[in-house]
Motif scaffolding. Structure first.
Motif, short mmCIF file in Angstrom:
data_model
loop_
_atom_site.label_atom_id
_atom_site.label_comp_id
_atom_site.label_asym_id
_atom_site.label_seq_id
_atom_site.Cartn_x
_atom_site.Cartn_y
_atom_site.Cartn_z
N GLU A 172 40.50 84.61 -142.87
CA GLU A 172 40.84 84.23 -141.50
C GLU A 172 41.44 85.42 -140.75
O GLU A 172 42.06 86.30 -141.34
CB GLU A 172 41.86 83.08 -141.49
CG GLU A 172 41.39 81.82 -142.22
CD GLU A 172 41.84 81.78 -143.66
OE1 GLU A 172 41.93 80.67 -144.22
OE2 GLU A 172 42.11 82.86 -144.24
N CYS A 175 36.89 83.02 -139.05
CA CYS A 175 36.83 82.95 -140.50
C CYS A 175 35.55 83.62 -140.94
O CYS A 175 34.46 83.09 -140.72
CB CYS A 175 36.88 81.50 -140.97
SG CYS A 175 36.65 81.28 -142.74
N CYS A 194 40.96 78.35 -143.29
CA CYS A 194 39.54 78.08 -143.24
C CYS A 194 39.09 77.49 -144.57
O CYS A 194 39.65 77.81 -145.62
CB CYS A 194 38.79 79.38 -142.96
SG CYS A 194 37.00 79.23 -142.86
#
Length: 122
Positions: A6, A22, A96
């Motif tokens: 991320e 991400c 993410c």
């Protein structure tokens, strides 16, 4: 092995915006549903948003619906979270995640990133 990293976190005033990214590596995630979670201090990790592999269906937590937008660019192997009208209660570490289906990613993702801090000031 796949990895999710991320970026884009930071500090912003209430009402402001941030865009999280991400980036996936080690393998393609084009066939995976992708999602975002967040965890505030003293709180359980909570689901934020998810998107199907094709990007045709999205799903949002009620707390962010209408303010956050999840999207993906499979050519770049990247998923995004556009956050608008940020509130202090949005302050959290954002993670993410990836799963085989949109239901899987919302409940039990296969892959996790290490997170990026988002801080929203009053």
């Amino acid at each position: 092995q796949g990895q999710l990293v991320e970026s884009g976190g930071g500090s912003v005033q209430a009402g402001g915006s941030l865009r999280l990214s991400c980036a996936a590596s080690g393998r393609t995630f084009s066939s995976y549903a992708m999602g975002w979670f967040r965890q505030a201090p003293g709180k359980e990790r909570e689901f934020v948003a998810a998107i199907t592999w094709s990007g045709d269906v999205t799903y949002y937590a009620d707390s962010v619906k209408g303010r956050f937008t999840i999207s993906r660019d499979n050519a770049k192997n990247t998923v995004y979270l556009q956050m608008k009208t940020l509130k202090p209660e949005d302050t959290a570490v954002y993670y993410c995640a990836a799963g085989t289906t949109i239901a899987d990613v919302a409940i039990s993702p296969t892959y996790w990133g290490q997170g990026t801090q988002v801080t929203v000031s009053s």
